[in-house]
Design an enzyme around this catalytic site. Structure first.
Site: not given
Ligand SMILES: O=C(COP(=O)(O)O)[C@H](O)[C@H](O)COP(=O)(O)O
Length: 321
Positions: A125, A230, A59, A16-19, A194, A204-205
């Site tokens: 988040c 993003k 997703r 999880r996490g967009a990156g 996201d 974002n979350k």
């Molecule tokens: O909202 C979320 C994760 O949601 P989930 O847990 O539902 O995937 C993060 O703030 C962004 O994805 C950015 O993350 P990053 O900076 O790591 O890309």
């Protein structure tokens, strides 16, 4: 990891996490390209497109996912032989993964410059890039303190506080609804994204928009850390970002929900923060006001709508450098 395994892990949020989602999808496409025994380029292309579509369907909100998939798939030249087509995909996947990692590091460096010694930062988040900025500031010797939210229902805040703890950063862990109670103890908010739309709104979350609204009311600056992949090119032509709604039992156990026939659980995973509540978006190309999102989309993602579009679309490129 195979493409279906990766897709399942993204869906279930093990990844999880967009990156991270974007890089893992690129890795899965690379590995798929490596292992595919297709007789010719047309068959290879068809299989790759199916894999790409499966990954994109996991997703709906994080635009980094279709942007990454599109970038990788743009390496597949249908006019060359199957080995060249394979190499094209592998090359683009490696390029995406590398430039994504590079972007995360650059954002940490740029973001840390906006953090001063003694700052108290609130984050919501678990964002790799937002945390990267704080960790880099700490590495530079700045004494910072963080308020991290719990992030119901999936508790991503638990990951955040472990990372902050391990970086030696003094951290306060609070429930999501305590943000307004503590906003006057804080002088900066840093979150990830996201998706960023053409008008500079940040997806974002869930809860991020409440945090940003509270910060605006208290005159606390809000920084969004977001790689250029993003940003959502299709919002230029009016497409909206889909907000993922996740299963009700993430919020309320089925056995309780069953006893409440008049109650519907709503579980949107993300929300939209308008650009008025955001002071700066820090990208690997530098910091911009949200109103300049259009420029990022035009310069780095291309005009031709860079997201993956199964069966069509021209291969505009994310340029991570
Ligand atoms: O909202 C979320 C994760 O949601 P989930 O847990 O539902 O995937 C993060 O703030 C962004 O994805 C950015 O993350 P990053 O900076 O790591 O890309």
């Amino acid at each position: 990891m195979t493409v279906p395994e990766t897709a399942e892990k993204i869906k279930s949020m093990e990844i999880r996490g967009a990156g991270r989602i974007a890089r893992t999808a690129a890795e899965a496409l690379r590995d798929h390209a490596l292992s595919l025994a297709a007789p010719d380029t047309a068959a290879f292309k068809k299989e790759m497109e199916q894999a790409a579509a499966l990954l994109v369907s996991t997703r709906p909100t994080a635009v980094s996912l279709p942007n990454a998939v599109h970038y990788v798939m743009a390496g597949l030249d249908p006019s060359v032989n199957v080995d060249e087509a394979r190499n094209g995909v592998i090359h683009r996947a490696e390029q995406f993964i590398q430039s994504s990692q590079h972007a995360v590091e650059r954002i940490a460096g740029f973001g840390a410059r906006h953090i001063r010694d003694g700052d108290v930062i609130l984050t919501h988040c678990n964002s790799e890039v937002a945390l990267g900025c704080m960790i880099e500031a700490r590495r530079q010797g700045k004494e910072i303190e963080v308020f991290a939210t719990e992030v119901r229902p999936r508790n991503q805040g638990h990951i955040t506080i472990r990372t902050l703890n391990d970086a030696g950063i003094k951290t306060n862990f609070i429930v999501d609804s305590a943000v307004r109670s503590f906003i006057n103890n804080v002088n900066l908010v840093i979150v990830g994204a996201d998706a960023v739309t053409v008008n500079g709104a940040v997806v974002n979350k869930i809860g991020t928009s409440q945090v940003a609204h509270t910060a605006a009311e208290a005159r606390v600056n809000v920084i969004v850390a977001a790689e250029t992949y993003k940003f959502a090119p299709r919002t230029v032509v009016g497409e909206l970002i889909e907000i993922e709604e996740r299963p009700p039992n993430e919020v309320l156990p089925d056995e309780i929900a069953r006893t409440l026939p008049n109650v519907t659980v709503r579980n949107p995973a993300f929300d939209v923060t308008p650009p008025e509540y955001i002071d700066l978006i820090v990208t690997e190309q530098g910091a911009i006001p949200p109103q300049m999102a259009y420029v990022i989309i035009r310069e780095y993602l291309g005009w031709e709508i860079g997201e993956f579009n199964p069966g069509g679309g021209s291969p505009a490129g994310f340029n991570g450098e």
